[in-house]
Design an enzyme around this catalytic site. Structure first.
Site, PDB file in Angstrom:
ATOM      1  N   GLU A 422      45.101  38.738  37.289  1.00 32.00           N
ATOM      2  CA  GLU A 422      43.931  39.561  37.594  1.00 32.00           C
ATOM      3  C   GLU A 422      42.850  39.486  36.521  1.00 32.00           C
ATOM      4  O   GLU A 422      42.335  40.501  36.058  1.00 32.00           O
ATOM      5  CB  GLU A 422      44.341  41.018  37.835  1.00 32.00           C
ATOM      6  CG  GLU A 422      45.142  41.224  39.097  1.00 32.00           C
ATOM      7  CD  GLU A 422      45.321  42.692  39.463  1.00 32.00           C
ATOM      8  OE1 GLU A 422      44.816  43.563  38.732  1.00 32.00           O
ATOM      9  OE2 GLU A 422      45.966  42.965  40.485  1.00 32.00           O
ATOM     10  N   THR A 423      42.506  38.288  36.102  1.00 32.09           N
ATOM     11  CA  THR A 423      41.407  38.141  35.150  1.00 32.09           C
ATOM     12  C   THR A 423      40.083  38.352  35.873  1.00 32.09           C
ATOM     13  O   THR A 423      39.921  37.954  37.025  1.00 32.09           O
ATOM     14  CB  THR A 423      41.421  36.748  34.504  1.00 32.09           C
ATOM     15  OG1 THR A 423      41.304  35.749  35.515  1.00 32.09           O
ATOM     16  CG2 THR A 423      42.719  36.536  33.726  1.00 32.09           C
TER      17      THR A 423
END
Length: 827
Positions: A422-423
């Site tokens: 989840e960057t």
């Protein structure tokens, strides 16, 4: 498209342990001449990078593993993120100094500097991987002082920058003192074991074995050595062997490939049959043995496909998994081997056959347990959320990945290397993601370092990795979809997964996270999104499991999470804890554990929903659900049978006033299981409970919450009223109806609490004497169970007089925290 992987991997062992002599797999060191030095350390909580004086009396005695964040993370979001010092005294005689000496730190959160006798030897960046310090040239006869500075302070060059979990500080894993001869297998190459062993062209008929070793020659002369390796099956028969003669120059290290003979008809490793071979690797100079290591070998192959799911050893295989953080209630991440073992036992019980170690490298013993007890593994580096624009950050990511691969390469359970989670992505200007090059670089690094495994990257519930090209970089892609918790309804999961499959048709996909928060104390007959009830958790999970079971193209699923875990910034029904676990933070099984077990495990299950909910009221007609995988279940109420079912396992019954005993008996071909508990039923159970400091004039305090504006509670002078909401609830404020005959100004202080022990101020102010009903709204919505009202009486005669006190509660959260916004695809 198919991704084929032919893989043979090994676990490092110190010695052979006969299974019949141990109750569980014992942790194994990498080398025979390695000893734990966890006892008799000194700890000093001082945030300074200056080495404390030798005679500093402020030190306290401790043993490892140790973290300074075991308690504060449960009390405040502003837990300690700073530096501290550890000290250890080691003693050596002349003979001991004739061999090489190393200290191997299995982890230090989040960075560490190591000094020996005041001399700086290493600065290690990264809070989850091991690192080894060569002490040899820096030791002296007698007493030697090891000083270690450890810090978990924020560092813009070090991942993770932020995350929905705690960044614990300390030497929270074991430390090993390792000895080695001057000519030996390497002890300190990226903290790894000094060799790799793998297979190619693996099938049920054969396996080509490859062995690569790193050798050190720190003697003062060039020498010729021989490596000899043998592999034995469980009966002691040699199934493969190899020999290599090689020249070692003085003061040099060299990498050598040892040719191994073909293994015929290998026993294949799987979670159901985790078969492991014994491997011995020895180093000789002429006929003199110099060094040795022992390992275990697992042989298997697997493949991910875009349209048929996952295959193990040539057969379709359902990857049914969970995500696991490494911490535990009131212990932080300073865990014993027994805690790790208990987690694996619980996972095996519930039917998990693969595990994502989120979001960082975890203890080597966890991997050993997965190898020996049978769980496939996805392990990753802590690249989460933020991507600072500096080369040091990217360089540290690469080092973390190299350490992860080198240290855990020889575990047959591992099938995926994870590059991040989840960057946050944006368009860098050319249609590619802002972190596109970082992900691409990590992917290339992994394939250079390990040709036997595949890569994976993970995103939340949005299309940014597809729009910006990131989804096409790794071999496999994971999406975290919290449908029915952060966005949408839980029955929309299938639609969303099919949409993603259509948008990335050539990429094998995994449902890497799905889950909801729940609290074993919270119950309702009307479950709603984000109410934290056990019943909503059960409805959500049952729906998701039914949907997942129909998607044969999906490569695997990982429930979030195996256990509740520490997240100090959160303010859920249990503050500072992410409550999406199948078990609580201290590993108490929730209903969802048994629901999942009834779907995934072959062990017979019978479980009545919900033994946590023992006090019930309202309509006496109740629907009772049983979780079971047995052919037939019979439900009993107070000893009377309500009939047998063999499908849905839901009964409608009428509870008696008072005590009711529920019992379910499952039967499959004569195998029986049963579950029972007692429910107390009262039709009109008070919604709230009240206690007060005094009850003057014969008026009972309950009149202030009885719903009748003609009754009142009254007291003289100062008063303290506490309302128990019966469960942790979302509270926006309080309405108070004052007695019109005593309608003057009241000075009020309102406080809230979860446990009736720690109170927080919610409001301080005065009542409006012109309004018989006052509404007091808090500045911020609270998740509390108890409301305390403190008043000094009205401004006329110091009398407290209340007709009704009404908490303003809701099911809808007024404000989402950062990670709920991310989960909803809002960032």
């Amino acid at each position: 498209m198919k991704i084929k992987i032919f893989l043979v991997l090994f676990i490092l062992l110190v010695s052979k342990i006969e299974a019949q002599n141990i109750a569980y797999p014992k942790p194994r060191n990498h080398w025979v001449n390695s000893n734990l030095v966890n006892k008799d350390w000194l700890y000093l909580e001082v945030d300074s990078e200056t080495i404390p004086a030798e005679n500093d009396t402020r030190y306290q005695s401790i043993d490892l593993p140790h973290t300074w964040n075991s308690k504060d993370v449960l009390q405040t979001k502003d837990y300690r993120r700073a530096g501290s010092w550890y000290r250890k005294h080691l003693y050596f005689d002349t003979e001991e100094l004739d061999t090489r000496k190393f200290l191997r730190f299995n982890a230090a959160g989040q960075e560490a500097k190591v000094y020996v006798n005041k001399e700086s030897l290493m600065h290690h960046m990264g809070g989850y991987s091991a690192f080894t310090v060569d002490l040899t040239k820096h030791l002296k006869k007698g007493k030697n002082t090891i000083d270690v500075w450890v810090s978990n302070a924020p560092n813009a060059s070090l991942a993770p920058i932020s995350g929905d979990f705690n960044f614990y500080g300390g030497l929270y894993r074991s430390v090993e003192l390792i000895s080695a001869p001057k000519v030996s297998f390497s002890r300190n190459y990226y903290g790894g074991p000094g060799f790799r062993i793998w297979g190619s062209e693996v099938s049920s008929n054969k396996a080509n074995i490859n062995l690569k070793a790193i050798l050190d020659n720190f003697s003062d002369k060039t020498t010729h050595v021989t490596i000899k390796a043998i592999i034995k099956n469980k009966k002691g028969k040699v199934v493969s062997k190899g020999t290599l003669d090689i020249k070692l120059n003085s003061g040099k290290s060299i990498s050598a490939n040892v040719p191994m003979s073909l293994m015929s008809n290998p026993e294949l490793w799987s979670p159901e049959t985790p078969y492991l071979y014994d491997v011995d690797i020895k180093l000789f100079e002429k006929n003199k043995k110099l060094d040795a290591v022992s390992t275990k070998l697992g042989v298997r192959w697997y493949e991910f496909t875009v349209d048929k799911g996952f295959f193990l050893n040539g057969k379709p295989y359902k990857l049914k998994g969970a995500n696991r953080h490494q911490d535990y209630f009131a212990k932080g991440n300073a865990l014993t081997p027994e805690t790790h073992l208990n987690d694996i036992k619980l996972m095996k019980e519930v039917g998990v056959n693969w595990l994502r170690l989120a979001h960082y490298q975890q203890d080597d013993y966890m991997l050993q347990l997965c190898d020996e007890l049978g769980i496939l593994v996805w392990e990753e580096i802590p690249y989460v959320n933020n991507t600072p624009k500096n080369k040091d950050f990217e360089g540290n990511l690469h080092t973390m990945m190299k350490e992860l691969i080198e240290q855990h390469y020889n575990h047959p359970s591992i099938i995926l290397w994870g590059m991040g989670n989840e960057t946050w992505m944006s368009d860098r200007g050319d249609g590619k993601a802002s972190n596109y090059d970082i992900v691409k670089g990590l992917n290339a690094l992994i394939h250079r370092e390990d040709s036997t495994r595949k890569t994976v990257f993970v995103n939340g519930d949005n299309n940014k990795p597809i729009d910006f090209g990131v989804v096409f970089i790794p071999d496999v892609f994971g999406f975290n979809l919290y449908r029915g918790w952060y966005r949408g309804e839980y029955n929309s999961l299938t639609e969303r997964l099919n949409e993603l499959h259509k948008l990335a048709p050539n990429v094998p996909l995994i449902l890497s996270e799905f889950g909801v928060g729940s609290d074993e104390r919270v119950h309702t007959e009307n479950p709603q999104k984000q109410d934290f009830s056990i019943e909503y958790h059960n409805d959500y999970l049952e729906s998701h499991l039914e949907q997942i079971d129909k998607l044969n193209w999906l490569c695997g699923v990982n429930y979030w999470a195996f256990a509740d875990f520490g997240a100090a910034h959160r303010g859920d029904t249990k503050p500072h804890i992410n409550q999406k676990g199948l078990v609580t933070f201290n590993r108490k099984k929730k209903d969802a554990f048994y629901l999942l077990k009834s779907k995934w495990s072959k062990e017979p299950v019978v479980y009545i929903e919900s033994p946590f909910w023992t006090e019930r009221s309202g309509n006496s007609r109740k629907d009772i659900r049983v979780f079971s995988n047995m052919k037939e279940v019979e439900l009993f109420l107070n000893g009377k049978s309500l009939g047998k079912q063999n499908n849905t396992f839901v009964w409608t019954l009428t509870l008696n006033k008072g005590k009711n005993t529920l019992k379910a008996i499952g039967n499959t071909n004569g195998t029986k299981r049963e579950h029972q508990f007692v429910v107390n039923y009262k039709k009109n159970r008070a919604k709230y409970a009240i206690s007060a400091s005094s009850e003057d004039g014969g008026h009972n305090a309950k009149h202030a919450i009885d719903g009748n504006l003609k009754t009142k509670w009254q007291s003289g002078n100062s008063s303290e009223i506490i309302i128990d909401l019966k469960k942790i609830s979302l509270v926006n404020g309080v309405k108070i109806a004052f007695d019109e005959n005593e309608l003057k100004t009241y000075n009020l202080n309102i406080e809230g609490s979860v446990d009736k022990k720690t109170w927080m101020s919610l409001l301080s102010g005065k009542s409006n004497k012109r309004a018989p009903i006052n509404t007091f709204l808090f500045k911020k919505q609270q998740e509390i169970q108890y409301i305390k009202i403190l008043a000094k009486g009205n401004n006329k005669d110091a009398i407290n007089s209340y007709l009704e006190i009404i908490p303003i509660t809701t099911f809808e959260k007024a404000e989402k925290n950062l990670y709920e916004i991310i989960g909803a695809g809002g960032r």
